[in-house]
Design an enzyme around this catalytic site. Sequence first.
Site, short mmCIF file in Angstrom:
data_model
loop_
_atom_site.label_atom_id
_atom_site.label_comp_id
_atom_site.label_asym_id
_atom_site.label_seq_id
_atom_site.Cartn_x
_atom_site.Cartn_y
_atom_site.Cartn_z
N ASP A 371 0.84 -1.20 0.00
CA ASP A 371 0.00 0.00 0.00
C ASP A 371 0.88 1.25 0.00
O ASP A 371 2.04 1.22 0.40
CB ASP A 371 -0.91 -0.01 1.23
N GLU A 374 3.00 5.18 -3.72
CA GLU A 374 3.25 6.36 -4.56
C GLU A 374 4.29 7.33 -3.96
O GLU A 374 4.94 8.00 -4.75
CB GLU A 374 1.93 7.09 -4.86
N ASP A 443 -7.94 4.09 -3.59
CA ASP A 443 -9.10 4.20 -2.71
C ASP A 443 -10.21 5.00 -3.39
O ASP A 443 -10.49 6.15 -3.03
CB ASP A 443 -8.69 4.87 -1.40
#
Length: 784
Positions: A371, A374, A443
């Site tokens: 997760d 980025e 998300d």
Amino acid sequence: MLMLAVTLSAGAQEGVSIQFYTPTTVRVVKGGAAPQGSFAVTAVPQEVDVRTSVTRDGTMYDSGALKVAVAADGTVRFFSSKGKLLLKEGAWGLEKRTEGLDKDACIVRQAFLPEAGEPFYGLGILQDGALSLRGKTRYMIQGNTEDFVPVVQSVKGYGIFWDNPSPTTFRDDEAGMCFESEVGETVDYYFIWGGDADGVIAGYRALTGRVPMLPLWSYGFMQSRERYKSSRELLDALRGYRERGVPIDCIIQDWQYWGNNYQWNAMEFLNDDFRDAQAMIDEIHALHAKLMISIWASFGPMTKPYRELAARGLLFDFSTWPQSGLPDWPPRRDYPSGVKPYNAYSQEARDIYWKHLLRLEKMGIDAWWMDSTEPDHLDFQDSDLDVETGSGSFRRVRNAFPLVSVEGVAENQKKASGRRVMVMTRSAWAGQQRTGANTWSGDVHSSWETLRAQVPAGLGFAMTGNPNFNTDCGGFFPDGYNRIYGDASCARNPLFQELYVRWLQYGAFCPIMRSHGESSRREIWEFGAPGEPVYDAIASAIRLRYALLPYIYGTAWDVSSADGTFQRALVMDFAADKAARELPDEFLFGRSLLVAPVLHAQYTPEEVRFDDTPVDFAAARTTRVYLPKGTDWYDFYSGERLKGGQTVTRTTHLDSVPLFARAGAIIPLGPAVQYSGEKPWDDLEIRVYPGADGSFELYEDEGDGYRYGQGACTVIPFRLHGRTLTVGARSGSFPGMLRERIFRIVTPDGAERILAYDGTEASLELYATQTPGGHADFDWFHQE
């Protein structure tokens, strides 16, 4: 002459470097010496036989497959071998930076002049709901729900890879198409001539790395939730599927199994409710399932990785998630978490990361959910990018963070384990396809508009050369459908139920099929009971996925061995059909199945609110589907044959999604199973769709590990020519392979032929045919 590179040095051509990597791929560098090293490019230039000719207009380089002309003013043009103009450059420039770590480097820009009306595709995962890039302006810096890969390809059969990982603006307007990057010394890009979309993707992967096989189980159904709060909750969810006979291969544990936010991403089960983690993992495996677990690119100050990385100066000092050490929402900023991202550009840091992750690896974790790759960058300040990474400033290398973080795990796991790397990640950069990592779209919110945007988001990503994409089925944020904040009542809200079913049906045709979201429980029984329309529709989508596993695994082999693509925008196969070029709501799954997911509500209003008014989900509805021209199509359920080049109206139900097989398709279907490896493929239904020549390779291996790369696999080729189906001789072998099996050959009229196959070539004649518009009077697909 054999040519590696030539740098022109006269007049306006001075500093223009042309370097053929292959006869169809050329690197163009302007403004200085070619940069050394690339995060993305792994190939080395071949020795290419290039003929050079000089005219008063400039210099022409001809590889026999591609011609590159450099004009007297330094402008580069690209031509096919027959002299057809493919693309011409526009203006370019270098603008000196005057401050910060990148002082004296440049802002670099290059424009291109495509034809009017020439569609372009790619750039990564974009959430604007459109497929074509024409007329778009995008500031490309990695984010939660949009991931950028600076690869574009044209309907004309060529592509451009802009090799600059700094934040970059892509702009297409009346002045042309332009890339402008914040840091660089030179213009640096690759022109790839493929002839078609598959050729561009093959050329790009030859340059940046090919796609490995993922384990067979990863193509089964995955259940997740934000979050299972104890090992008991997780095991109860997995047992619930097994008890109800609904297939599942993987259960996913989200964050906070490590405890509080100060222990963020400790890579240990420190939460008291997971103290029996090893027993939990062992039971998951005893239930014939796999465990994927959440790991992050950041660490809390009370963790071992944080202390080791901090002592070596390998943490970034900018705000990231979570911002508070307390669980309160909104975050209590007066109790800062102290969580910091790590410097994944450092090999030392990547090795430290793996050293601590190895604790979980040794416990038997099967897959990594990486997760925030980025990574999350909150309270952004431009000065945050002016920090050293060891590979230049963070600004200079910003967009490559997901690639280096994922590669750090993938490369270390390959050294430590014989398992195939299975990574799901929230961000991506050029070349990441070589890790096999599957990027999800972040998300995203739970709404019909968002669902509609996922289809072109995945298709655009695939056209950058990365075939592995998925999305949170149902959307991550469904709380607007709950009666009360966080009460998870949305699963019994018909407005959300319809959205979830349609999203899951789309997910059945993604490379990974995964259910996930917060403030909700997504397990099938939360939506109803067997015999009820919503429950049955969810079960039907999952069972269809498992029936297609032999087709999906064969497609995975096509992706890995022949540079194929799972989700194919219609332009990839029907570029000549202008009506198909920019359709954002249909695609081919593999090379043979046309998927037209239902993306508009048919039973409920498209509103985000709670409403428990009963809905008649058993009623029939209709939807319209465009069938690309150039082939005939068969309705997957009824066997009806239809002409391409028309829009048809199809009857739908909650438990079905329009699905068509192209003429010439050969689709293997597997047995009903509870998990991917439960039964051997010794009795397969092979659906054959006459009307065109076609082929398919049935691929099998050990299901995991990398011995397939040394030949431990088998391929059985199927070829349809006219009415003759030939099942070719099996090639290859592996321990435990099937030596004999039954193929049940089924044609669209329902006729079945039995073929006992022992590995040697066999042929049979298919007498069943249909003309377009013909109907078959049987239920083509039904799963109990």
